[in-house]
Design a protein around this motif. Structure first.
Motif, PDB file in Angstrom:
ATOM      1  N   VAL A  81      -1.201 -37.805   1.492  1.00 52.40           N
ATOM      2  CA  VAL A  81      -1.185 -39.324   0.955  1.00 52.40           C
ATOM      3  C   VAL A  81      -2.716 -39.394  -0.216  1.00 52.40           C
ATOM      4  O   VAL A  81      -2.271 -40.096  -0.894  1.00 52.40           O
ATOM      5  CB  VAL A  81      -1.495 -40.251   2.004  1.00 52.40           C
ATOM      6  CG1 VAL A  81      -1.895 -41.775   1.626  1.00 52.40           C
ATOM      7  CG2 VAL A  81      -0.307 -40.520   2.923  1.00 52.40           C
ATOM      8  N   GLY A  84      -1.470 -37.609  -3.036  1.00 59.74           N
ATOM      9  CA  GLY A  84      -0.595 -38.642  -3.763  1.00 59.74           C
ATOM     10  C   GLY A  84      -1.397 -39.718  -4.557  1.00 59.74           C
ATOM     11  O   GLY A  84      -1.062 -39.886  -5.675  1.00 59.74           O
ATOM     12  N   VAL A  85      -2.086 -40.208  -3.963  1.00 55.02           N
ATOM     13  CA  VAL A  85      -3.138 -41.262  -4.525  1.00 55.02           C
ATOM     14  C   VAL A  85      -3.774 -40.876  -5.813  1.00 55.02           C
ATOM     15  O   VAL A  85      -3.927 -41.413  -6.661  1.00 55.02           O
ATOM     16  CB  VAL A  85      -3.713 -42.161  -3.507  1.00 55.02           C
ATOM     17  CG1 VAL A  85      -4.742 -43.071  -4.037  1.00 55.02           C
ATOM     18  CG2 VAL A  85      -3.326 -42.789  -2.556  1.00 55.02           C
ATOM     19  N   CYS A  88      -1.470 -39.765  -8.446  1.00 51.62           N
ATOM     20  CA  CYS A  88      -1.267 -41.272  -9.396  1.00 51.62           C
ATOM     21  C   CYS A  88      -1.958 -41.670 -10.344  1.00 51.62           C
ATOM     22  O   CYS A  88      -1.840 -41.900 -11.518  1.00 51.62           O
ATOM     23  CB  CYS A  88      -0.676 -42.062  -8.178  1.00 51.62           C
ATOM     24  SG  CYS A  88      -0.448 -43.937  -8.876  1.00 51.62           S
ATOM     25  N   ILE A 191       4.743 -34.662   0.379  1.00 54.62           N
ATOM     26  CA  ILE A 191       4.383 -36.072   0.656  1.00 54.62           C
ATOM     27  C   ILE A 191       3.721 -36.572  -0.619  1.00 54.62           C
ATOM     28  O   ILE A 191       3.660 -37.736  -0.929  1.00 54.62           O
ATOM     29  CB  ILE A 191       3.406 -36.281   1.964  1.00 54.62           C
ATOM     30  CG1 ILE A 191       4.319 -35.712   3.025  1.00 54.62           C
ATOM     31  CG2 ILE A 191       2.651 -37.446   2.120  1.00 54.62           C
ATOM     32  CD1 ILE A 191       3.240 -35.390   4.284  1.00 54.62           C
ATOM     33  N   GLN A 192       2.982 -35.544  -1.248  1.00 51.58           N
ATOM     34  CA  GLN A 192       2.196 -36.157  -2.586  1.00 51.58           C
ATOM     35  C   GLN A 192       3.108 -36.799  -3.638  1.00 51.58           C
ATOM     36  O   GLN A 192       2.566 -37.759  -4.026  1.00 51.58           O
ATOM     37  CB  GLN A 192       1.495 -34.873  -3.047  1.00 51.58           C
ATOM     38  CG  GLN A 192       0.712 -34.767  -4.337  1.00 51.58           C
ATOM     39  CD  GLN A 192       0.126 -33.614  -4.862  1.00 51.58           C
ATOM     40  OE1 GLN A 192      -0.981 -33.671  -5.207  1.00 51.58           O
ATOM     41  NE2 GLN A 192       1.352 -32.673  -5.328  1.00 51.58           N
ATOM     42  N   VAL A 195       4.446 -40.241  -2.423  1.00 48.90           N
ATOM     43  CA  VAL A 195       3.402 -41.168  -2.478  1.00 48.90           C
ATOM     44  C   VAL A 195       3.140 -41.575  -3.935  1.00 48.90           C
ATOM     45  O   VAL A 195       2.931 -43.037  -4.263  1.00 48.90           O
ATOM     46  CB  VAL A 195       2.139 -40.745  -1.816  1.00 48.90           C
ATOM     47  CG1 VAL A 195       1.093 -41.823  -2.168  1.00 48.90           C
ATOM     48  CG2 VAL A 195       2.377 -40.688  -0.293  1.00 48.90           C
ATOM     49  N   CYS A 196       2.946 -40.697  -4.966  1.00 46.53           N
ATOM     50  CA  CYS A 196       2.540 -40.700  -6.303  1.00 46.53           C
ATOM     51  C   CYS A 196       3.853 -41.660  -6.707  1.00 46.53           C
ATOM     52  O   CYS A 196       3.578 -42.534  -7.775  1.00 46.53           O
ATOM     53  CB  CYS A 196       2.594 -39.536  -7.176  1.00 46.53           C
ATOM     54  SG  CYS A 196       2.103 -39.599  -8.993  1.00 46.53           S
ATOM     55  N   LEU A 199       3.776 -45.170  -5.796  1.00 43.20           N
ATOM     56  CA  LEU A 199       2.796 -46.019  -6.252  1.00 43.20           C
ATOM     57  C   LEU A 199       3.083 -46.570  -7.574  1.00 43.20           C
ATOM     58  O   LEU A 199       2.685 -47.322  -8.298  1.00 43.20           O
ATOM     59  CB  LEU A 199       1.298 -45.347  -5.912  1.00 43.20           C
ATOM     60  CG  LEU A 199       0.817 -45.241  -4.546  1.00 43.20           C
ATOM     61  CD1 LEU A 199      -0.391 -44.547  -4.471  1.00 43.20           C
ATOM     62  CD2 LEU A 199       0.601 -46.625  -4.115  1.00 43.20           C
TER      63      LEU A 199
END
Length: 307
Positions: A81, A84-85, A88, A191-192, A195-196, A199
């Protein structure tokens, strides 16, 4: 350990090669469908591509860091996570800067400034670098300037956004350096990307789909959009970012950033080889300086001193 470090360094060079060649796809794809749509869809494709890879690695018993305990799952989810944030924010700041007017050459140079930010941030995390690595960082910045810059180095608002992107990418490298020894790199990359993509879907819907859905839909159905999206999603995301997470294990984060800065060199060489673009003497000198800097950074100074 020495063989593993060399192997991981090679994986980072391959990562830079894929990113460098993918530059054309990223540029044309963003123009065809919009920057947020391009980033969103390619990230989701990158995550989907890795799902069968995870299953295959389990069948072959290759996943040496498969999560078992609650602590393993916690590290994996937090790491995925977090990456990913950060990814993004970094990718969309970069695309926003390009759309606002930063030229491709200047964006490449400003983005690659993370190679200086990584060792500076590493000081606060007690990750020291030897003198040869610092010299390598400075030489690389000089080489990147010769390679990427054709105009005066003046900063506008769009350039500041790209510099923010470089700072966020330096955080991305350090976060991966923290989590990669603890988790399965392929799972964290998967997961990355999801999440990206999730978002980035928010600005995609608000800024690109809703204002003019018909135009967006026709662009979405065009091969001009999907060919670069598929290449960027499968190769740049699914393969290259995963190799980055795996390759950063047992590699100094500053050295990793130097190796990945070869992206700019490979993008120029790809233009020369694939598109028959001419290389100026200034660009050739820039490439040579960067290669010299990376070789210098690989010298094991501490081991030589001990001997």
């Amino acid at each position: 350990m020495k063989t593993k470090t060399f192997r991981n360094s090679c994986l980072l060079v391959i990562t830079a090669l894929i990113w460098g060649v993918a530059f054309v796809a990223q540029s044309s794809g963003g123009d065809a469908i919009g920057p947020y749509s391009f980033n969103c869809i390619r990230s989701i494709i990158g995550g989907i591509v890795l799902l069968p890879v995870i299953q295959l690695m389990e069948k072959l018993n290759y996943a040496d860091r498969k999560p078992i305990s609650k602590r393993d799952w916690k590290n994996l989810i937090i790491g995925g996570v977090s990456c990913g944030v950060i990814l993004c924010l970094a990718s969309n700041f970069q695309q926003l800067g390009l759309n606002m007017g930063t030229t491709v050459g200047k964006a490449g140079f400003l983005t690659a400034c993370y190679i200086l930010m990584v060792p500076i941030l590493g000081i606060f995390l007690k990750k020291k670098c030897s003198w040869n690595i610092w010299i390598g960082v400075l030489l690389t910045i000089g080489g990147l300037y010769l390679l990427c810059m054709d105009e005066r180095l003046s900063l506008q608002l769009s350039d500041i956004f790209v510099l923010i992107c470089a700072f966020i990418f330096s955080l991305h490298i350090l976060v991966i350096d923290h989590f990669s020894p603890k988790v399965d790199g392929v799972r964290m990359a998967c997961i990355q990307f999801f999440v990206c993509g999730l978002l980035t879907s928010i600005p995609m819907i608000v800024c690109e789909m809703l204002p003019n859905f018909t135009t967006w839909f026709y662009s979405f159905c065009s091969w001009n959009a999907w060919i670069p999206i598929l290449y960027a999603g499968i190769c740049s995301c699914g393969i290259a970012y995963t190799l980055q997470i795996i390759g950063q294990q047992d590699v100094n984060p500053t050295v990793a950033s130097l190796l990945m800065s070869l992206e700019s060199v490979f993008s120029v060489l790809a233009g020369w080889f694939l598109l028959h673009e001419a290389l100026s003497n200034k660009e050739i000198l820039g490439c040579a300086i960067i290669f010299l800097a990376i070789v210098l950074a690989q010298i094991p100074v501490k081991k030589i001193r001990r001997r």
